[in-house]
Design an enzyme around this catalytic site. Structure first.
Site, PDB file in Angstrom:
ATOM      1  N   ASN A 212       0.849  -1.193   0.000  1.00  0.00           N
ATOM      2  CA  ASN A 212       0.000   0.000   0.000  1.00  0.00           C
ATOM      3  C   ASN A 212       0.886   1.244   0.000  1.00  0.00           C
ATOM      4  O   ASN A 212       2.105   1.134  -0.014  1.00  0.00           O
ATOM      5  CB  ASN A 212      -0.948  -0.025   1.207  1.00  0.00           C
ATOM      6  N   LYS A 291       9.299 -16.529 -10.845  1.00  0.00           N
ATOM      7  CA  LYS A 291       8.521 -15.456 -11.460  1.00  0.00           C
ATOM      8  C   LYS A 291       7.354 -16.035 -12.273  1.00  0.00           C
ATOM      9  O   LYS A 291       7.577 -16.946 -13.089  1.00  0.00           O
ATOM     10  CB  LYS A 291       9.455 -14.649 -12.367  1.00  0.00           C
ATOM     11  N   PHE A 325      -4.136   3.551  14.558  1.00  0.00           N
ATOM     12  CA  PHE A 325      -4.370   4.575  13.542  1.00  0.00           C
ATOM     13  C   PHE A 325      -5.446   4.051  12.596  1.00  0.00           C
ATOM     14  O   PHE A 325      -5.528   2.844  12.361  1.00  0.00           O
ATOM     15  CB  PHE A 325      -3.087   4.876  12.747  1.00  0.00           C
ATOM     16  N   LYS A 339     -13.304   0.685  15.198  1.00  0.00           N
ATOM     17  CA  LYS A 339     -11.990   0.026  15.387  1.00  0.00           C
ATOM     18  C   LYS A 339     -11.509   0.199  16.833  1.00  0.00           C
ATOM     19  O   LYS A 339     -10.919  -0.708  17.411  1.00  0.00           O
ATOM     20  CB  LYS A 339     -10.947   0.597  14.406  1.00  0.00           C
ATOM     21  N   LYS A 343     -10.954  -3.305  18.712  1.00  0.00           N
ATOM     22  CA  LYS A 343      -9.563  -3.687  18.981  1.00  0.00           C
ATOM     23  C   LYS A 343      -9.161  -3.370  20.423  1.00  0.00           C
ATOM     24  O   LYS A 343      -7.994  -3.484  20.780  1.00  0.00           O
ATOM     25  CB  LYS A 343      -8.622  -3.012  17.972  1.00  0.00           C
TER      26      LYS A 343
END
Ligand code: CTP
Length: 411
Positions: A212, A291, A325, A339, A343
Protein backbone atom coordinates in the site's frame (compact mmCIF):
# COMPACT_ATOMS: atom_id res chain seq x y z
CA UNK A 1 5.53 22.66 25.84
CA UNK A 2 7.49 22.42 22.59
CA UNK A 3 5.39 20.84 19.88
CA UNK A 4 7.34 20.42 16.69
CA UNK A 5 10.21 21.92 18.63
CA UNK A 6 11.23 25.19 17.13
CA UNK A 7 8.54 26.86 15.06
CA UNK A 8 8.65 30.60 15.92
CA UNK A 9 11.28 29.94 18.59
CA UNK A 10 14.33 32.13 19.05
CA UNK A 11 17.43 30.05 18.50
CA UNK A 12 21.05 31.12 18.89
CA UNK A 13 23.52 29.36 16.61
CA UNK A 14 27.08 29.85 17.84
CA UNK A 15 29.93 29.08 15.45
CA UNK A 16 33.53 28.54 16.59
CA UNK A 17 36.69 28.33 14.50
CA UNK A 18 37.03 24.91 12.91
CA UNK A 19 37.00 23.34 9.48
CA UNK A 20 33.45 22.15 10.17
CA UNK A 21 32.19 25.75 10.44
CA UNK A 22 30.87 25.45 6.88
CA UNK A 23 28.38 22.82 8.10
CA UNK A 24 26.81 25.43 10.38
CA UNK A 25 25.40 27.13 7.29
CA UNK A 26 23.31 24.03 6.66
CA UNK A 27 22.27 23.89 10.34
CA UNK A 28 21.09 27.47 10.00
CA UNK A 29 19.14 26.57 6.87
CA UNK A 30 17.42 23.62 8.62
CA UNK A 31 16.47 25.82 11.57
CA UNK A 32 15.05 28.51 9.30
CA UNK A 33 13.14 25.94 7.26
CA UNK A 34 11.54 24.66 10.47
CA UNK A 35 10.32 28.17 11.24
CA UNK A 36 12.85 29.26 13.88
CA UNK A 37 14.12 32.80 14.26
CA UNK A 38 17.88 32.35 14.24
CA UNK A 39 20.58 34.69 15.53
CA UNK A 40 24.23 33.87 14.97
CA UNK A 41 27.24 34.44 17.22
CA UNK A 42 30.70 33.89 15.75
CA UNK A 43 34.01 33.68 17.55
CA UNK A 44 36.88 35.57 16.02
CA UNK A 45 38.55 32.43 14.71
CA UNK A 46 35.25 31.20 13.17
CA UNK A 47 35.44 34.21 10.84
CA UNK A 48 38.66 32.84 9.32
CA UNK A 49 36.70 29.82 8.12
CA UNK A 50 33.33 31.31 7.04
CA UNK A 51 32.36 34.91 6.41
CA UNK A 52 29.91 36.56 8.79
CA UNK A 53 28.08 37.91 5.72
CA UNK A 54 26.92 34.41 4.78
CA UNK A 55 25.27 33.96 8.19
CA UNK A 56 23.91 37.50 8.09
CA UNK A 57 22.29 36.94 4.72
CA UNK A 58 20.80 33.58 5.66
CA UNK A 59 19.61 34.54 9.14
CA UNK A 60 18.41 38.00 8.12
CA UNK A 61 20.05 39.41 11.28
CA UNK A 62 23.41 40.94 12.04
CA UNK A 63 25.95 38.53 13.47
CA UNK A 64 27.20 39.09 17.03
CA UNK A 65 30.96 38.93 16.68
CA UNK A 66 32.38 41.86 18.61
CA UNK A 67 31.61 43.01 22.16
CA UNK A 68 32.52 46.65 21.86
CA UNK A 69 32.80 47.97 18.32
CA UNK A 70 29.25 47.85 17.02
CA UNK A 71 27.64 50.91 18.53
CA UNK A 72 25.66 51.35 21.73
CA UNK A 73 22.87 48.99 20.61
CA UNK A 74 25.35 46.13 20.83
CA UNK A 75 26.52 46.74 24.37
CA UNK A 76 23.79 44.66 26.05
CA UNK A 77 23.37 42.23 23.23
CA UNK A 78 24.88 39.33 25.19
CA UNK A 79 22.26 39.82 27.92
CA UNK A 80 19.30 40.51 25.60
CA UNK A 81 20.01 37.56 23.33
CA UNK A 82 20.50 35.25 26.31
CA UNK A 83 17.22 36.36 27.90
CA UNK A 84 15.27 35.93 24.69
CA UNK A 85 16.79 32.61 23.57
CA UNK A 86 14.63 29.47 23.63
CA UNK A 87 17.67 27.34 22.89
CA UNK A 88 21.34 27.50 21.87
CA UNK A 89 23.43 25.34 19.52
CA UNK A 90 27.22 25.62 19.57
CA UNK A 91 28.48 23.94 16.40
CA UNK A 92 31.31 23.41 15.90
CA UNK A 93 32.44 23.81 19.50
CA UNK A 94 36.23 24.01 19.72
CA UNK A 95 38.44 22.85 22.60
CA UNK A 96 39.09 26.50 23.43
CA UNK A 97 35.42 27.45 23.77
CA UNK A 98 34.64 24.21 25.64
CA UNK A 99 37.45 25.07 28.07
CA UNK A 100 36.14 28.60 28.59
CA UNK A 101 32.56 27.45 29.19
CA UNK A 102 33.62 24.77 31.64
CA UNK A 103 35.53 27.35 33.66
CA UNK A 104 33.24 30.35 33.48
CA UNK A 105 35.59 32.49 31.44
CA UNK A 106 33.96 35.41 29.63
CA UNK A 107 36.37 37.12 27.27
CA UNK A 108 34.51 37.22 23.96
CA UNK A 109 30.89 37.59 22.75
CA UNK A 110 30.11 33.85 22.86
CA UNK A 111 31.60 33.04 26.29
CA UNK A 112 30.11 36.21 27.79
CA UNK A 113 26.68 35.47 26.30
CA UNK A 114 26.85 31.88 27.57
CA UNK A 115 27.19 32.98 31.19
CA UNK A 116 23.78 34.65 30.91
CA UNK A 117 21.97 31.79 29.13
CA UNK A 118 19.23 29.92 30.99
CA UNK A 119 17.69 27.97 28.07
CA UNK A 120 18.74 24.47 26.84
CA UNK A 121 22.17 24.32 25.16
CA UNK A 122 23.46 21.74 22.69
CA UNK A 123 27.24 21.55 22.38
CA UNK A 124 28.72 19.85 19.32
CA UNK A 125 32.48 19.36 19.77
CA UNK A 126 34.57 19.03 16.63
CA UNK A 127 38.35 18.80 16.56
CA UNK A 128 41.33 16.56 15.87
CA UNK A 129 40.98 13.06 17.40
CA UNK A 130 43.95 13.51 19.76
CA UNK A 131 42.72 16.91 20.89
CA UNK A 132 39.30 15.39 21.54
CA UNK A 133 40.84 12.54 23.55
CA UNK A 134 42.95 14.96 25.58
CA UNK A 135 42.25 14.69 29.31
CA UNK A 136 41.62 18.39 29.76
CA UNK A 137 39.04 18.43 26.94
CA UNK A 138 37.31 15.32 28.31
CA UNK A 139 37.37 16.77 31.83
CA UNK A 140 35.83 20.00 30.54
CA UNK A 141 33.14 18.11 28.61
CA UNK A 142 32.28 16.13 31.78
CA UNK A 143 31.95 19.44 33.62
CA UNK A 144 29.65 20.79 30.92
CA UNK A 145 27.49 17.65 31.05
CA UNK A 146 27.18 17.87 34.80
CA UNK A 147 26.32 21.56 34.43
CA UNK A 148 23.28 20.46 32.37
CA UNK A 149 24.52 21.05 28.83
CA UNK A 150 23.73 18.40 26.23
CA UNK A 151 26.89 17.27 24.45
CA UNK A 152 26.67 15.54 21.07
CA UNK A 153 29.36 12.90 20.53
CA UNK A 154 31.43 13.74 17.46
CA UNK A 155 31.30 11.31 14.55
CA UNK A 156 34.25 9.11 13.62
CA UNK A 157 35.96 9.16 10.28
CA UNK A 158 38.78 10.72 8.33
CA UNK A 159 39.33 14.26 9.56
CA UNK A 160 40.57 17.22 7.52
CA UNK A 161 43.94 17.00 9.33
CA UNK A 162 44.42 13.45 7.99
CA UNK A 163 43.80 11.66 11.31
CA UNK A 164 41.12 8.99 11.44
CA UNK A 165 38.94 8.73 14.55
CA UNK A 166 36.32 10.64 16.53
CA UNK A 167 36.25 14.40 16.05
CA UNK A 168 34.04 15.06 13.04
CA UNK A 169 31.05 17.32 13.40
CA UNK A 170 27.95 15.12 12.92
CA UNK A 171 25.77 15.83 9.90
CA UNK A 172 23.52 18.93 10.20
CA UNK A 173 20.34 16.77 10.15
CA UNK A 174 21.63 14.86 13.15
CA UNK A 175 22.46 18.05 15.05
CA UNK A 176 19.06 19.46 14.19
CA UNK A 177 17.39 16.27 15.48
CA UNK A 178 19.41 16.32 18.72
CA UNK A 179 18.45 19.97 19.21
CA UNK A 180 14.76 19.12 18.89
CA UNK A 181 15.35 16.52 21.60
CA UNK A 182 17.14 19.10 23.71
CA UNK A 183 14.06 21.35 23.60
CA UNK A 184 11.50 18.59 24.27
CA UNK A 185 10.05 17.90 27.71
CA UNK A 186 11.43 14.72 29.24
CA UNK A 187 8.08 13.40 30.45
CA UNK A 188 8.49 9.89 29.02
CA UNK A 189 11.75 8.96 30.75
CA UNK A 190 11.53 5.38 31.98
CA UNK A 191 8.71 4.48 29.56
CA UNK A 192 9.14 1.79 26.94
CA UNK A 193 7.31 2.64 23.75
CA UNK A 194 6.81 0.27 20.83
CA UNK A 195 5.92 1.89 17.51
CA UNK A 196 5.09 0.29 14.17
CA UNK A 197 5.37 2.13 10.88
CA UNK A 198 5.24 1.86 7.13
CA UNK A 199 3.50 -0.61 4.87
CA UNK A 200 3.99 -4.34 4.83
CA UNK A 201 4.63 -6.15 1.58
CA UNK A 202 3.22 -9.55 0.71
CA UNK A 203 5.20 -11.37 -2.00
CA UNK A 204 3.38 -12.82 -4.99
CA UNK A 205 6.56 -14.18 -6.54
CA UNK A 206 10.26 -13.22 -6.27
CA UNK A 207 9.73 -9.97 -8.20
CA UNK A 208 6.20 -8.83 -7.34
CA UNK A 209 4.31 -8.01 -4.19
CA UNK A 210 1.08 -6.55 -2.78
CA UNK A 211 1.48 -3.44 -0.64
CA UNK A 212 0.00 0.00 0.00
CA UNK A 213 1.02 3.65 -0.20
CA UNK A 214 2.15 4.13 3.40
CA UNK A 215 5.45 6.09 3.53
CA UNK A 216 6.15 5.39 7.21
CA UNK A 217 6.48 9.13 7.93
CA UNK A 218 3.83 9.20 10.67
CA UNK A 219 5.24 6.24 12.60
CA UNK A 220 8.82 7.50 12.27
CA UNK A 221 7.66 10.89 13.57
CA UNK A 222 6.04 9.18 16.58
CA UNK A 223 9.24 7.23 17.27
CA UNK A 224 11.40 10.39 17.01
CA UNK A 225 9.10 12.45 19.21
CA UNK A 226 8.95 9.72 21.87
CA UNK A 227 12.75 9.43 21.87
CA UNK A 228 13.09 13.22 22.12
CA UNK A 229 10.90 13.05 25.23
CA UNK A 230 13.15 10.50 26.89
CA UNK A 231 11.33 7.21 26.17
CA UNK A 232 13.11 3.98 25.31
CA UNK A 233 11.75 3.40 21.82
CA UNK A 234 11.58 0.34 19.59
CA UNK A 235 10.38 0.89 16.04
CA UNK A 236 9.22 -2.00 13.89
CA UNK A 237 8.92 -0.81 10.32
CA UNK A 238 7.93 -2.20 6.98
CA UNK A 239 9.95 -1.11 3.92
CA UNK A 240 10.39 2.69 3.72
CA UNK A 241 13.02 5.08 2.40
CA UNK A 242 13.42 6.73 5.80
CA UNK A 243 16.63 6.48 7.82
CA UNK A 244 16.56 4.85 11.27
CA UNK A 245 15.68 7.50 13.85
CA UNK A 246 18.55 8.28 16.24
CA UNK A 247 18.71 6.34 19.52
CA UNK A 248 15.74 4.20 18.50
CA UNK A 249 16.04 0.42 18.21
CA UNK A 250 14.77 -0.07 14.67
CA UNK A 251 13.74 -3.45 13.35
CA UNK A 252 13.05 -3.66 9.62
CA UNK A 253 10.48 -6.20 8.45
CA UNK A 254 8.79 -6.98 5.16
CA UNK A 255 5.60 -8.97 5.68
CA UNK A 256 2.65 -8.68 8.08
CA UNK A 257 3.68 -12.04 9.51
CA UNK A 258 7.20 -10.79 10.28
CA UNK A 259 5.78 -7.64 11.84
CA UNK A 260 3.37 -9.69 13.97
CA UNK A 261 6.22 -11.93 15.18
CA UNK A 262 8.34 -8.99 16.34
CA UNK A 263 5.42 -7.07 17.86
CA UNK A 264 4.23 -10.06 19.91
CA UNK A 265 7.81 -10.69 21.06
CA UNK A 266 8.17 -7.08 22.25
CA UNK A 267 4.65 -6.66 23.64
CA UNK A 268 5.31 -7.76 27.23
CA UNK A 269 8.11 -5.25 27.58
CA UNK A 270 6.18 -2.20 26.35
CA UNK A 271 4.27 0.38 28.39
CA UNK A 272 2.76 1.95 25.29
CA UNK A 273 2.20 0.44 21.83
CA UNK A 274 1.45 2.78 18.95
CA UNK A 275 0.50 0.98 15.75
CA UNK A 276 0.75 3.38 12.88
CA UNK A 277 1.77 0.73 10.36
CA UNK A 278 -0.53 0.15 7.40
CA UNK A 279 -0.52 -3.62 7.65
CA UNK A 280 -1.62 -5.45 4.51
CA UNK A 281 -4.95 -7.06 5.37
CA UNK A 282 -4.47 -9.76 2.74
CA UNK A 283 -1.53 -11.61 1.26
CA UNK A 284 -1.26 -14.25 -1.48
CA UNK A 285 -2.22 -17.69 -0.20
CA UNK A 286 0.95 -19.01 -1.73
CA UNK A 287 3.99 -17.12 -2.90
CA UNK A 288 5.43 -18.61 -6.12
CA UNK A 289 9.06 -19.72 -5.95
CA UNK A 290 9.69 -18.46 -9.51
CA UNK A 291 8.52 -15.46 -11.46
CA UNK A 292 4.98 -15.98 -12.78
CA UNK A 293 5.23 -15.96 -16.56
CA UNK A 294 2.86 -14.03 -18.76
CA UNK A 295 0.40 -16.48 -20.34
CA UNK A 296 -3.33 -16.48 -19.93
CA UNK A 297 -5.46 -13.37 -20.47
CA UNK A 298 -6.71 -13.52 -16.90
CA UNK A 299 -4.79 -14.34 -13.79
CA UNK A 300 -6.53 -15.06 -10.50
CA UNK A 301 -4.62 -14.51 -7.27
CA UNK A 302 -5.94 -16.24 -4.19
CA UNK A 303 -5.50 -14.06 -1.12
CA UNK A 304 -5.92 -14.91 2.51
CA UNK A 305 -6.43 -12.61 5.44
CA UNK A 306 -3.44 -11.72 7.60
CA UNK A 307 -3.67 -11.73 11.35
CA UNK A 308 -4.98 -8.45 12.78
CA UNK A 309 -1.98 -7.62 14.98
CA UNK A 310 -3.68 -4.80 16.85
CA UNK A 311 -6.77 -6.85 17.57
CA UNK A 312 -4.65 -9.61 19.10
CA UNK A 313 -2.79 -7.00 21.18
CA UNK A 314 -6.16 -5.68 22.35
CA UNK A 315 -7.21 -9.16 23.46
CA UNK A 316 -3.93 -9.89 25.21
CA UNK A 317 -3.21 -6.49 26.74
CA UNK A 318 -2.58 -6.15 30.47
CA UNK A 319 -0.90 -2.93 31.57
CA UNK A 320 -0.16 -1.63 28.07
CA UNK A 321 -1.64 1.53 26.60
CA UNK A 322 -2.77 0.71 23.04
CA UNK A 323 -2.99 3.29 20.30
CA UNK A 324 -4.13 2.59 16.75
CA UNK A 325 -4.37 4.58 13.54
CA UNK A 326 -7.24 4.53 11.08
CA UNK A 327 -6.71 5.86 7.58
CA UNK A 328 -10.12 6.10 5.96
CA UNK A 329 -11.53 7.39 2.71
CA UNK A 330 -15.02 8.06 4.19
CA UNK A 331 -17.08 7.85 7.42
CA UNK A 332 -14.06 8.62 9.58
CA UNK A 333 -15.85 8.83 12.91
CA UNK A 334 -17.94 5.70 12.38
CA UNK A 335 -14.99 3.59 11.18
CA UNK A 336 -12.51 4.89 13.71
CA UNK A 337 -14.78 4.46 16.74
CA UNK A 338 -15.70 0.98 15.55
CA UNK A 339 -11.99 0.03 15.39
CA UNK A 340 -11.38 1.65 18.79
CA UNK A 341 -14.01 -0.63 20.35
CA UNK A 342 -13.31 -3.79 18.34
CA UNK A 343 -9.56 -3.69 18.98
CA UNK A 344 -9.88 -2.62 22.65
CA UNK A 345 -7.78 0.53 22.18
CA UNK A 346 -7.20 3.53 24.44
CA UNK A 347 -6.86 6.00 21.57
CA UNK A 348 -7.27 5.81 17.81
CA UNK A 349 -5.89 8.54 15.55
CA UNK A 350 -8.08 8.80 12.47
CA UNK A 351 -7.48 10.67 9.26
CA UNK A 352 -9.05 10.89 5.87
CA UNK A 353 -6.58 9.97 3.14
CA UNK A 354 -6.77 11.31 -0.36
CA UNK A 355 -5.88 15.01 -0.08
CA UNK A 356 -2.31 16.20 -0.63
CA UNK A 357 -1.87 17.63 2.90
CA UNK A 358 -3.09 14.61 4.81
CA UNK A 359 -2.27 10.97 4.59
CA UNK A 360 0.35 8.59 3.39
CA UNK A 361 3.13 10.42 1.56
CA UNK A 362 2.47 13.88 2.96
CA UNK A 363 4.67 15.61 5.60
CA UNK A 364 1.52 16.95 7.24
CA UNK A 365 -1.56 15.23 8.55
CA UNK A 366 -5.09 16.23 9.59
CA UNK A 367 -5.97 13.95 12.46
CA UNK A 368 -8.88 13.44 14.83
CA UNK A 369 -8.16 11.63 18.08
CA UNK A 370 -10.89 9.34 19.41
CA UNK A 371 -10.53 8.34 23.06
CA UNK A 372 -11.83 5.30 24.90
CA UNK A 373 -13.99 7.50 27.13
CA UNK A 374 -15.96 8.66 24.09
CA UNK A 375 -14.33 12.08 23.76
CA UNK A 376 -12.78 13.29 20.52
CA UNK A 377 -10.26 15.97 19.58
CA UNK A 378 -9.93 17.32 16.05
CA UNK A 379 -6.49 18.70 15.26
CA UNK A 380 -5.78 21.18 12.47
CA UNK A 381 -3.48 20.20 9.62
CA UNK A 382 0.07 20.13 10.97
CA UNK A 383 3.50 18.55 10.58
CA UNK A 384 3.52 14.85 11.42
CA UNK A 385 6.12 15.48 14.14
CA UNK A 386 3.72 17.95 15.72
CA UNK A 387 0.84 15.44 15.50
CA UNK A 388 3.13 12.90 17.16
CA UNK A 389 3.86 15.27 20.06
CA UNK A 390 0.19 16.00 20.63
CA UNK A 391 -0.60 12.29 20.60
CA UNK A 392 2.20 11.72 23.13
CA UNK A 393 0.89 14.64 25.24
CA UNK A 394 -2.48 12.91 25.45
CA UNK A 395 -0.88 9.54 26.18
CA UNK A 396 1.30 11.10 28.90
CA UNK A 397 -1.45 13.05 30.62
CA UNK A 398 -4.79 11.44 29.96
CA UNK A 399 -3.91 7.80 29.65
CA UNK A 400 -0.69 7.16 31.55
CA UNK A 401 -1.85 9.26 34.49
CA UNK A 402 -5.25 7.50 34.60
CA UNK A 403 -3.47 4.13 34.56
CA UNK A 404 -1.32 5.23 37.52
CA UNK A 405 -4.18 6.68 39.61
CA UNK A 406 -5.07 4.58 42.69
CA UNK A 407 -8.39 2.75 42.44
CA UNK A 408 -11.09 4.44 44.55
CA UNK A 409 -11.92 2.39 47.64
CA UNK A 410 -15.47 2.02 48.80
CA UNK A 411 -16.11 2.16 52.53
N1 CTP B 1 -3.76 -3.33 11.98
C1 CTP B 1 -3.01 -4.40 12.44
N2 CTP B 1 -3.00 -5.58 11.76
C2 CTP B 1 -3.72 -5.72 10.63
C3 CTP B 1 -4.47 -4.63 10.14
C4 CTP B 1 -4.49 -3.45 10.84
O1 CTP B 1 -2.34 -4.26 13.48
N3 CTP B 1 -3.68 -6.88 9.97
C5 CTP B 1 -3.77 -2.08 12.77
C6 CTP B 1 -3.10 -0.92 12.06
O2 CTP B 1 -1.73 -0.84 12.39
C7 CTP B 1 -3.88 0.28 12.59
C8 CTP B 1 -5.25 -0.27 12.89
O3 CTP B 1 -5.11 -1.70 12.96
O4 CTP B 1 -3.36 0.77 13.80
C9 CTP B 1 -6.29 0.04 11.85
O5 CTP B 1 -5.83 -0.36 10.58
P1 CTP B 1 -6.72 -0.15 9.29
O6 CTP B 1 -6.01 -0.71 8.11
O7 CTP B 1 -7.20 1.28 9.23
O8 CTP B 1 -8.02 -1.00 9.62
P2 CTP B 1 -8.38 -2.51 9.47
O9 CTP B 1 -8.64 -3.03 10.83
O10 CTP B 1 -7.39 -3.22 8.62
O11 CTP B 1 -9.79 -2.40 8.73
P3 CTP B 1 -10.12 -1.91 7.22
O12 CTP B 1 -8.90 -2.22 6.39
O13 CTP B 1 -11.29 -2.73 6.86
O14 CTP B 1 -10.42 -0.46 7.29
Amino acid sequence: MMRNGIKNKKVILAVCGGIAAYKSIEILRLLKKAGAEVRVIMTQSAQWFVGALTFEALSGQSVFKDMFQEGSEASFRHIDWAREADGVIIAPATANTIGKLANGIADDPLSTFMLAVASPVLICPSMNTHMYANQAVQRNLDTLRSDGYVVVEPASGQLACGTTGPGRLPEPEEIFDRFLGCLSPKDLVGKKILVTAGPTIEPIDPVRFISNRSSGKMGFAVARAAEHRGAEVTLISGPTHLADPMNVTTIRVRTAEEMAGHVFQQMENADVIIKSAAVSDYGPKESEAHKIKKGKNELVLHLQQNEDILKVLGQKKKHQILVGFAAETKDLEKNATQKLAEKNLDIIAGNLVGSSDSGFESDTNTVTLFFKDGTTESLPTMEKLEVAHILLDRIATKVLRAAKAPKSTKN
